[in-house]
Write an enzyme that holds these catalytic residues in place. Structure first.
Site, PDB file in Angstrom:
ATOM      1  N   ARG A  48      15.024 -15.295   4.672  1.00  0.00           N
ATOM      2  CA  ARG A  48      14.625 -14.416   5.646  1.00  0.00           C
ATOM      3  C   ARG A  48      13.222 -14.551   6.338  1.00  0.00           C
ATOM      4  O   ARG A  48      12.418 -15.023   5.456  1.00  0.00           O
ATOM      5  CB  ARG A  48      14.932 -12.873   5.443  1.00  0.00           C
ATOM      6  CG  ARG A  48      14.294 -12.422   4.257  1.00  0.00           C
ATOM      7  CD  ARG A  48      13.050 -11.507   4.776  1.00  0.00           C
ATOM      8  NE  ARG A  48      12.176 -11.149   3.684  1.00  0.00           N
ATOM      9  CZ  ARG A  48      11.061 -11.651   3.314  1.00  0.00           C
ATOM     10  NH1 ARG A  48      10.514 -12.806   4.006  1.00  0.00           N
ATOM     11  NH2 ARG A  48      10.295 -11.466   2.266  1.00  0.00           N
ATOM     12  N   GLU A  54       5.489  -4.933   6.098  1.00  0.00           N
ATOM     13  CA  GLU A  54       5.287  -5.285   5.055  1.00  0.00           C
ATOM     14  C   GLU A  54       4.910  -4.692   3.731  1.00  0.00           C
ATOM     15  O   GLU A  54       3.872  -3.834   4.110  1.00  0.00           O
ATOM     16  CB  GLU A  54       4.117  -6.725   5.322  1.00  0.00           C
ATOM     17  CG  GLU A  54       4.454  -8.001   4.669  1.00  0.00           C
ATOM     18  CD  GLU A  54       5.811  -8.539   5.300  1.00  0.00           C
ATOM     19  OE1 GLU A  54       6.774  -8.568   4.457  1.00  0.00           O
ATOM     20  OE2 GLU A  54       6.174  -9.301   6.408  1.00  0.00           O
ATOM     21  N   HIS A  55       5.248  -4.905   2.569  1.00  0.00           N
ATOM     22  CA  HIS A  55       4.859  -4.134   1.381  1.00  0.00           C
ATOM     23  C   HIS A  55       5.187  -2.676   1.754  1.00  0.00           C
ATOM     24  O   HIS A  55       4.396  -1.728   1.417  1.00  0.00           O
ATOM     25  CB  HIS A  55       3.129  -4.539   1.089  1.00  0.00           C
ATOM     26  CG  HIS A  55       3.019  -5.625   0.563  1.00  0.00           C
ATOM     27  ND1 HIS A  55       3.430  -6.054  -0.696  1.00  0.00           N
ATOM     28  CD2 HIS A  55       2.654  -6.538   1.015  1.00  0.00           C
ATOM     29  CE1 HIS A  55       3.172  -7.174  -0.859  1.00  0.00           C
ATOM     30  NE2 HIS A  55       2.453  -7.835   0.105  1.00  0.00           N
ATOM     31  N   ASP A  57       8.865  -1.793   1.627  1.00  0.00           N
ATOM     32  CA  ASP A  57      10.196  -1.429   1.324  1.00  0.00           C
ATOM     33  C   ASP A  57       9.877  -0.804  -0.299  1.00  0.00           C
ATOM     34  O   ASP A  57      10.881   0.239  -0.404  1.00  0.00           O
ATOM     35  CB  ASP A  57      11.136  -2.558   1.031  1.00  0.00           C
ATOM     36  CG  ASP A  57      10.539  -3.883   0.292  1.00  0.00           C
ATOM     37  OD1 ASP A  57       9.287  -3.739  -0.004  1.00  0.00           O
ATOM     38  OD2 ASP A  57      11.095  -4.750  -0.020  1.00  0.00           O
ATOM     39  N   GLY A 169       8.481 -20.267  -2.634  1.00  0.00           N
ATOM     40  CA  GLY A 169       6.783 -19.549  -2.511  1.00  0.00           C
ATOM     41  C   GLY A 169       6.349 -19.509  -1.115  1.00  0.00           C
ATOM     42  O   GLY A 169       5.230 -19.614  -0.815  1.00  0.00           O
ATOM     43  N   ASP A 220      14.600  -8.279   0.755  1.00  0.00           N
ATOM     44  CA  ASP A 220      15.102  -9.653   0.780  1.00  0.00           C
ATOM     45  C   ASP A 220      16.360  -9.773   0.563  1.00  0.00           C
ATOM     46  O   ASP A 220      17.162 -10.502   1.054  1.00  0.00           O
ATOM     47  CB  ASP A 220      14.253 -10.445  -0.145  1.00  0.00           C
ATOM     48  CG  ASP A 220      12.927 -10.434   0.072  1.00  0.00           C
ATOM     49  OD1 ASP A 220      12.207  -9.844   0.922  1.00  0.00           O
ATOM     50  OD2 ASP A 220      12.013 -10.845  -0.746  1.00  0.00           O
ATOM     51  N   SER A 263       2.879 -19.186  -2.798  1.00  0.00           N
ATOM     52  CA  SER A 263       2.559 -17.850  -3.103  1.00  0.00           C
ATOM     53  C   SER A 263       3.259 -17.479  -4.537  1.00  0.00           C
ATOM     54  O   SER A 263       4.499 -17.483  -4.593  1.00  0.00           O
ATOM     55  CB  SER A 263       2.973 -16.638  -2.229  1.00  0.00           C
ATOM     56  OG  SER A 263       2.601 -15.236  -2.614  1.00  0.00           O
TER      57      SER A 263
HETATM   58  P1  NG1 Z   1       8.699 -12.531  -0.648  1.00  0.00           P
HETATM   59  O1  NG1 Z   1       7.522 -12.495   0.099  1.00  0.00           O
HETATM   60  O2  NG1 Z   1      10.056 -12.938  -0.331  1.00  0.00           O
HETATM   61  O3  NG1 Z   1       8.407 -12.662  -2.096  1.00  0.00           O
HETATM   62  C1  NG1 Z   1       8.347  -9.679  -1.400  1.00  0.00           C
HETATM   63  C2  NG1 Z   1       9.307  -8.679  -1.967  1.00  0.00           C
HETATM   64  C3  NG1 Z   1       9.894  -7.875  -0.844  1.00  0.00           C
HETATM   65  C4  NG1 Z   1       8.920  -7.100   0.015  1.00  0.00           C
HETATM   66  C5  NG1 Z   1       7.912  -8.297   0.487  1.00  0.00           C
HETATM   67  C6  NG1 Z   1       6.620  -7.679   1.209  1.00  0.00           C
HETATM   68  C7  NG1 Z   1      10.702  -9.924  -3.554  1.00  0.00           C
HETATM   69  C8  NG1 Z   1      11.909 -10.507  -3.970  1.00  0.00           C
HETATM   70  N1  NG1 Z   1      10.406  -9.464  -2.583  1.00  0.00           N
HETATM   71  O4  NG1 Z   1       8.806 -10.817  -0.613  1.00  0.00           O
HETATM   72  O5  NG1 Z   1      10.720  -6.994  -1.444  1.00  0.00           O
HETATM   73  O6  NG1 Z   1       8.116  -6.183  -0.598  1.00  0.00           O
HETATM   74  O7  NG1 Z   1       7.212  -9.075  -0.590  1.00  0.00           O
HETATM   75  O8  NG1 Z   1       7.139  -6.692   2.121  1.00  0.00           O
HETATM   76  O9  NG1 Z   1       9.851  -9.618  -4.626  1.00  0.00           O
HETATM   77 MG    MG Z   2      10.569 -14.161  -3.044  1.00  0.00          MG
END
Ligand code: NG1
Ligand code: MG
Length: 494
Positions: A48, A54-55, A57, A169, A220, A263
């Site tokens: 997705r 962001e940050h 949820d 990542g 996600d 990341s």
């Molecule tokens: P990504 O960037 O896909 O690792 C993570 C968290 C989300 C959300 C976002 C920031 C996981 C699986 N996903 O996503 O739940 O907190 O960062 O908005 O850790």
């Molecule tokens: Mg992830």
């Protein structure tokens, strides 16, 4: 509430089917050479891109992502004995690692026996998370015998082969796509795929992905199951998981661009992701004390829970952060004492029992919580602009909110990095761009930009030329820089 579709045609899942057919043929032929068998079905779960939110949820607030056409596919067959697992597209050293899990006809003991080592940092952990999540769900149903008559009383065996084109990542949720596809495959094999709703899948995988040691929120996994073709989605988590379509303005495209920096979220969790989760939980503790005079002794609770309890607006909550939380970092000891607890160990056991942050000081509660409240308010504004507002400059306003989201994520949440700054600055200054921000957890990964459709091709050419051509010219452009098509959510393809 509906269940995950079981389809027989790729047309039901993809817009660009002609691109996908050869991929499935390749997977089938690899499967055949690995196991000397034809796959019986495929579980497909998309990555997705999060447009805004962001940050937040894990603080209980709604987010606005869309599912991608890029996805993870797991090919499977049902046979006696074991789960063997290999990967089609992951680096060579990964493909030799074979994981074995014996799932017998008692999901409860299988659940207990399935151990995931969060220190291993291996992609196969994500597959195991999906398996474990489904077994746990079935265990909770208190159903000790499998429903499928074919399987009851027998030992179940899955032969799996995984193929993914979500860059890992990248902030595009490659890890969750693996967890979701794996949970779908497992449930289908056990005869439970029609017993579990999409929402239940979203929730169970969000919980089970935490077995890798990251305290992730549920965005996600939710979008991977609840995504709809041609729609972004407004995903809400409280009181229960729900998703509603968001009609994006027609004059713009959303462009994903990869910084080319991975990341490494699970490796850096104590410093970055998990630390932010804990900071939000502790901000909730101190705000609760300041605003109700009562200590919050049971938890963890979310900032959204607190806002609802107080029946306050976002402006009120931001003002409360400014007034009652110090801009200076806190130590755990200081927070523990201020609510009458003995020490940081007691604080930890109440509010973040399974998280080890190493450094027990330097917790920036004011900045983090102001980000959460302001970002959550921006999500609501974008949702309203898209679904309710018929006025002028809708896209410009959305772009502006995306920029503000980025600056808040960078300055208050400290989740950016030099490459994200370079890339989003370049995108913003390129003709046709209305806003640009990092998407996903940050600290690398991708940016998403809102770009006028009339300037799209020129925008892609310019950004390619200026960010990628020299250093990353070897990459395939469509993998690292693309206008994202909202895709359908997860499906089983038979
Ligand atoms: P990504 O960037 O896909 O690792 C993570 C968290 C989300 C959300 C976002 C920031 C996981 C699986 N996903 O996503 O739940 O907190 O960062 O908005 O850790
Ligand atoms: Mg992830």
């Amino acid at each position: 509430m509906s269940t995950v579709p079981i389809v027989t045609s790729l047309e039901d899942v993809y817009t660009q089917v002609e691109k996908q057919k050869p991929r499935y043929d390749t997977i089938a032929s690899h499967f055949n050479s690995e196991y000397n068998l034809q796959p019986q079905y495929y579980a497909r779960a998309p990555g997705r891109v999060n447009l805004i939110g962001e940050h937040i949820d894990y603080s209980g607030y709604g987010v606005l992502p869309m599912a991608l056409e890029k996805d993870v596919i797991i090919a499977s067959v049902l046979l006696p004995r074991m789960v063997n697992l290999c990967s089609n597209t992951l680096p060579k050293e990964y493909t030799t690692k074979v994981v074995s899990v014996t799932i017998n006809n008692n999901p409860s003991s299988a659940f207990d026996n399935l151990n995931i080592d969060p220190k291993a940092h291996h992609w196969t952990n994500y597959v195991l998370c999906g398996v474990k999540g489904v077994l746990q769900h079935i265990k909770n149903l208190n159903d000790t015998s499998f429903k499928s008559s074919d399987l009851s009383g027998k030992t179940l065996d899955l032969y799996l082969l995984l193929d993914g084109d979500v860059p890992s990542g990248s902030g595009l949720s490659s890890s969750s796509a693996v967890v979701c596809a794996s949970s779908l495959t497992t449930s289908h094999a056990l005869g439970y795929s029609k017993e579990i709703t999409k929402e239940q899948f979203g929730s169970l995988t969000a919980k089970s992905e935490q077995f890798v040691g990251v305290q992730s929120g549920g965005m996600d996994q939710a979008i991977s199951f609840l995504g709809q073709r041609n729609q972004a989605m407004y995903i809400q988590f409280e009181p229960t998981l729900s998703a509603s379509p968001v009609s994006l303005p027609e004059d713009v495209s959303f462009v994903v661009s990869h910084t080319m920096v991975s990341s490494l979220k699970s490796q850096t969790a104590a410093k970055n992701y998990n630390r932010r989760v804990v900071e939000c939980r502790l901000a909730c503790v101190l705000l609760h004390k300041a605003l109700t005079q009562e200590p919050l002794l049971e938890g963890p609770r979310t900032l959204k829970w607190l806002q609802e309890k107080l029946n306050s607006t976002f402006e009120d909550m931001i003002a409360a952060c400014e007034k009652h939380l110090s801009k200076e970092p806190y130590s755990m000891q200081q927070i523990a004492e201020s609510i009458g607890l003995k020490d940081s160990d007691e604080l930890q056991s109440r509010f973040f029992p399974s998280v080890d942050l190493h450094d027990k000081s330097n917790l920036k509660l004011q900045d983090r919580s102001i980000h959460v409240f302001s970002e959550s308010y921006r999500v609501i504004q974008v949702e309203e602009l898209c679904n309710k507002n018929k006025g002028d400059n809708k896209s410009e306003k959305i772009g502006q909110l995306m920029n503000e989201s980025h600056y808040s994520g960078r300055d208050l949440y400290e989740a950016s990095c030099p490459e994200l700054e370079q890339l989003t600055t370049l995108c913003r200054s390129t003709k046709g761009c209305l806003g640009s921000r990092f998407t996903g957890a940050g600290w690398g990964g991708c940016a998403v930009s809102c770009v006028k459709k009339e300037n799209l091709n020129e925008f892609l050419d310019t950004v390619w030329e200026q960010y990628y051509a020299k250093e990353h010219g070897g990459s395939k452009r469509e993998n690292v820089l693309f206008a994202s098509q909202p895709s359908a959510g997860a499906a089983i393809i038979e």
